[in-house]
Design a protein around this motif. Structure first.
Motif, mmCIF file in Angstrom:
data_model
loop_
_atom_site.group_PDB
_atom_site.id
_atom_site.type_symbol
_atom_site.label_atom_id
_atom_site.label_comp_id
_atom_site.label_asym_id
_atom_site.label_seq_id
_atom_site.Cartn_x
_atom_site.Cartn_y
_atom_site.Cartn_z
ATOM 1 N N LEU A 1 74.466 86.677 -51.578
ATOM 2 C CA LEU A 1 73.543 85.993 -50.612
ATOM 3 C C LEU A 1 73.670 86.781 -49.327
ATOM 4 O O LEU A 1 72.790 86.774 -48.486
ATOM 5 N N LEU A 2 74.914 87.283 -49.166
ATOM 6 C CA LEU A 2 75.316 87.687 -47.766
ATOM 7 C C LEU A 2 74.890 89.082 -47.802
ATOM 8 O O LEU A 2 75.579 89.972 -48.881
ATOM 9 N N ASP A 3 73.791 89.582 -47.161
ATOM 10 C CA ASP A 3 73.393 90.866 -47.125
ATOM 11 C C ASP A 3 72.809 91.299 -48.167
ATOM 12 O O ASP A 3 72.922 92.174 -48.868
ATOM 13 N N TYR A 4 71.822 90.251 -48.915
ATOM 14 C CA TYR A 4 70.979 90.477 -49.772
ATOM 15 C C TYR A 4 70.037 91.654 -49.829
ATOM 16 O O TYR A 4 69.415 91.870 -48.721
ATOM 17 N N PRO A 5 69.804 92.420 -50.704
ATOM 18 C CA PRO A 5 70.370 92.385 -52.201
ATOM 19 C C PRO A 5 71.564 93.044 -52.435
ATOM 20 O O PRO A 5 72.245 92.949 -53.530
#
Length: 332
Positions: free
Chosen positions: A249-253
């Motif tokens: 979810l952090l810097d998705y994708p």
């Protein structure tokens, strides 16, 4: 056989199935150019030109289509077919009930692709809970404070409900898998200035009685740099605690690595070595379980439509709560 060729198929379904050695025999999408492109990139032997042609295939069906299309697709598939439906199971409980009833009437073996519970970090966390390593559970908290690239999901713009049913449903299903259904639920969902989506921030409390506190704080608009962004799933008990980082979810994708940390009461914290990540490895579990259940190798279909309906019932309760008036402050 896969119905649908959206981004989630490219980013998660197909990488997961290739990693697991599952053979994808064919693919169908109304956008035939996109279907042919996916088939070419992933060496899929057949591209079906109609849903009817795809339905005639002798296969387990992976329906990776929007929830509004699920019921029509189910009615087009063979009676008694084995089907994995992309989450959510409809956009509201009425749609979920109609999907469940269609599965029942057509005698299908059907599950919903709630894959977070199958991610390596959540499988390890569930094992720690089951083994008693955390003792009696006292806390479950999900904290999401980051920026989500909503432009990757343009189909959500027309949905009257977005955040809980399309995103937080992952956490709600995983919480249910850990501790069952709550007695009641409270929520408030919020829009964001300038956003085209109906709701993208939510606060939730699930009632599990007097000793287990369960809450979720979800904000998809913390666009102020990485430093204070967070994607955490915390579980505590009388004997120990666990903290998971949902890295995708952090810097998705593109994401960051998932993490799971465990500690006994008083510490120290130790990181658990994970084999794989939520994306794509979590997507192996639902399809593997469906195939094994259909063949008689597994005796339980974990995310079957009856269980998925219970997750949708919790989603519905949260939306209904969000519409209700809160207790006003006394004026004197």
């Amino acid at each position: 056989m896969i119905v649908g060729t959206g981004g989630i198929v490219r980013d998660a379904h197909l990488p997961a199935y290739r990693k697991a050695g599952f053979q994808v025999t064919g693919i169908y999408d109304p956008d035939q150019d996109r279907a042919r492109s996916v088939a070419r990139d992933w060496n899929i032997p057949a591209v079906f030109s109609t849903l009817e042609e795809a339905a005639a295939a002798d296969a387990v069906f992976d329906v990776a289509a929007p929830p509004t299309a699920h019921r029509d697709i189910l009615n087009a598939l063979p009676r008694g077919a084995s089907v994995l439906l992309q989450k959510p199971m409809g956009l509201d409980l009425a749609a979920a009930t109609a999907i469940r009833d269609t599965v029942r009437s057509r005698e299908m073996t059907a599950a919903v692709n709630f894959q977070l519970r199958y991610s390596p970090m959540m499988l390890a966390l569930a094992d720690a809970v089951r083994s008693g390593r955390l003792g009696t559970l006292t806390e479950i908290e999900v904290r999401i404070n980051l920026v989500t690239p909503w432009h990757l999901f343009p189909h959500l713009k027309t949905n009257p409900r977005v955040e809980i049913v399309s995103h937080s449903i992952h956490y709600l299903d995983t919480i249910r898998a850990l501790v069952g259904d709550p007695a009641s639920a409270f929520a408030r969902s919020f829009s964001y200035p300038g956003s085209e989506l109906s709701d993208t921030r939510t606060s939730m409390i699930l009632d599990y009685g007097p000793t287990l506190r369960v809450l979720l704080s979800i904000n998809h608009h913390h666009d102020f740099g990485r430093r204070f962004q967070d994607a955490a799933f915390r579980v505590e008990g009388t004997e120990g605690a666990a903290q998971a980082k949902l890295g995708v979810l952090l810097d998705y994708p593109a994401g960051e690595p998932d993490e799971l940390w465990l500690a006994p009461r008083g510490g120290p914290w130790e990181q658990v070595a994970l084999s794989g990540a939520w994306f794509p490895d979590g997507f192996i579990g639902p399809m593997a379980n469906l195939q094994r259940y259909a063949s008689g190798e597994d005796d339980r279909l974990a995310t079957n439509v009856e269980d998925a309906w219970r997750t949708m019932a919790l989603v519905e309760a949260l939306y209904q709560s969000s519409k209700q008036a809160a207790t006003p402050l006394p004026t004197e």
